[in-house]
Design a protein around this motif. Structure first.
Motif: not given
Lengths: 262, 288
Positions: B157-158, B196-197, B227
């Motif tokens: 996920s982004y 990404n997180h 990212y």
């Protein structure tokens, strides 16, 4: 049903298809990436993925238009016909209709016909399987069966009437040779598409064959097909021509069942 | 944090089935697979690619199935969606399963569309108790319809949602427990989402219940610096291999496959990459 989740998904969807920014309020930003940039990863992927699907189904159209114009067409099509089915197999099915009805593409009517040709190949590729009838099956018929004989065609068999010589363009694209200019076909061509031994095929039908095959596909019996051939052939030549067409259909692998009316 | 080797048992207490080391069945390799019958233990097939009436895909699917075990992996279930479950899709999924008798069926913990429109992407969910209940209820419906447990996979996920109440691994685990389903642990996706997180991928690994993990995915991705995108178009990177080793140490033997969907290399390169996964697996599992 989870209303808050549905609202979130609706907002995300609206961002992707229409650029509406509301969803960004619900998304974390980081020092490296603000929410809007994060969301745009999904939006960019959506548009480019669907254009890629169209390019896979319509390679000659993309080759003729060039990548930039094809992407513009693809984006316009995606906006007009968003995907409503789980499988991407069907996503491009309305491209010929779109091209035939929307400017600036409508002004180049051969584009819609080329798209119809490429979609016919997609349909033939994915059509259901069926056993085909061979020449020996037909030799087993009794003479009295012939007048009432009708045919069931392989599920991949389809005909397209073309008013532009797009098969020449398609062929040139396939062979990486210079593309001929779009020319009107006079008289129009009927092109047959089907799949035989897992390979999709096409053949431009002869002028007298096209109406006969179409009638046969609609269930007309052999006697009716012979009457139709009598419009374009001398009476003594009809039987020979009918037999030769039938032989061709069998050799091509078009027929999957013989039906006698007894 | 536990790095000890846990027993290879399932949530039901039965031994976890171990298929060995597999690859994705992709059209680029159909002929080569049939001609050479390579040393691949099993193939994962993308369910939607075979939900067609006929033609080459089904022909090759049946031929390859004659020689290899298979698992089915879908992208369209939209288990986290808010539209009703797509009965047509489920029916076709069941038909395909009847045709190829897969070892198991998996899809993703995500949503893929709304209001009848399909985004054809694996969209992330908010990690809330309410979403857990929503997804678990739908998983139960799917499992009842299919008559078997399914596997759910963690997605890359982004974005993350501000109102999430828990970590992704807590959410993933809570859904699996509430729905009594199994897990497809995608090691590359853990790496991608961690980058990404900004979370610790090992915290994720040690945060899911080993007894529910039935399969691993390995893959390559594209690194843009700020990212990372899950593109499946590169070889597996070292950091993901390292996470794979830790996963094996933690979970024990888990059926492992490599996903490759773009920039397709010669089949032999994928076989070599699979051999690397096999050698690492054998080394870690023998040491355990």
């Amino acid at each position: 049903m989870d209303k808050a989740l549905q609202a979130l998904q609706t907002a995300f969807y609206r961002q992707i298809v229409a650029g509406e920014a509301e969803i960004c309020n619900q998304i974390e930003s980081s020092a490296a990436m603000p929410a809007s940039e994060r969301v745009s990863i999904y939006a960019n992927a959506y548009w480019s993925r669907l254009v890629e699907v169209l390019a896979t189904d319509y390679p000659a159209l993309q080759g003729i238009l060039g990548e930039e114009d094809f992407t513009e067409l693809g984006n316009a099509y995606i906006a007009a016909y968003p995907s409503t089915y789980f499988s991407l197999r069907w996503f491009g099915r309305s491209l010929a209709t779109f091209l035939a009805t929307q400017q600036p593409w409508q002004a180049q009517p051969w584009l819609a016909e080329l798209a119809a040709v490429e979609w016919a190949f997609v349909d033939a590729f994915n059509a259901a399987e069926a056993e085909i009838v061979t020449a020996s099956d037909i030799q087993a018929l009794a003479p009295q069966d012939w007048p009432g004989l009708s045919f069931r065609f392989h599920p991949s068999v389809a005909c397209l009437d073309l008013h532009w010589c797009v098969m020449a363009q398609w062929q040139a694209y396939r062979e990486s040779t210079p593309l001929p200019a779009a020319e009107a076909c006079e008289p129009p061509q009927t092109v047959l598409f089907w799949r035989h031994q897992r390979v999709t095929r096409y053949r431009v039908l002869e002028v007298d064959e096209a109406p006969v095959l179409r009638q046969a596909m609609e269930g007309a019996n052999f006697a009716t097909l012979c009457e139709l051939l009598a419009d374009s052939h001398a009476v003594e030549a009809v039987a020979l021509r009918a037999a030769s067409l039938l032989k061709r259909w069998l050799t091509d692998g078009l027929v999957c069942r013989l039906l006698t009316d007894v | 944090m536990g790095s000890e080797h846990s027993d290879a048992v399932t949530a039901s207490g039965l031994p976890r089935p171990f298929l060995g080391y597999g690859l994705g069945l992709r059209p680029d390799y159909y002929e080569e697979i049939l001609n050479t019958l390579p040393a691949v233990d099993w193939f994962e097939v993308l369910s939607e690619n075979y939900m067609v009436d006929g033609g080459k895909p089904l022909y090759y699917l049946d031929r390859v199935r004659e020689h290899y075990p298979m698992v089915m992996h879908g992208v369209s279930l939209s288990i986290g969606g808010t539209d009703p479950l797509d009965r047509d899709y489920l029916q076709r999924l069941k038909q395909l399963a009847a045709r190829i008798e897969p070892e198991w069926i998996s899809d993703h913990l995500c949503w893929t569309g709304v209001h009848g429109y399909n985004l054809h992407d694996l969209m992330p969910l908010p990690y809330t108790q309410e979403t857990v209940r929503h997804v678990a209820d739908r998983v139960s419906q799917v499992q009842d319809f299919l008559g078997r447990q399914i596997l759910l996979e963690n997605v890359s996920s982004y974005v993350s949602y501000r109102h999430s109440e828990m970590s992704e691994w807590e959410f993933f685990s809570a859904v699996a427990e509430a729905a009594d389903c199994l897990m497809l642990f995608d090691i590359n996706n853990v790496y991608v989402s961690a980058r990404n997180h900004g979370f610790d991928p090992e915290a994720y690994l040690y945060g899911v219940p080993p007894e529910r993990v039935r399969q691993f995915h390995l893959a390559g991705h594209t690194d843009y610096g700020d990212y990372v995108i899950d593109t499946h178009d590169h070889p597996i990177i070292d950091a993901v291999w390292e996470l794979y080793v830790k996963s094996l140490q933690h979970f024990g033997p888990v059926s492992t496959m490599i996903e490759r969907d773009d920039r397709m290399p010669p089949f032999n390169e994928l076989l070599q990459e699979l051999q690397q996964a096999r050698q690492l697996g054998e080394r870690v599992l023998q040491a355990a």
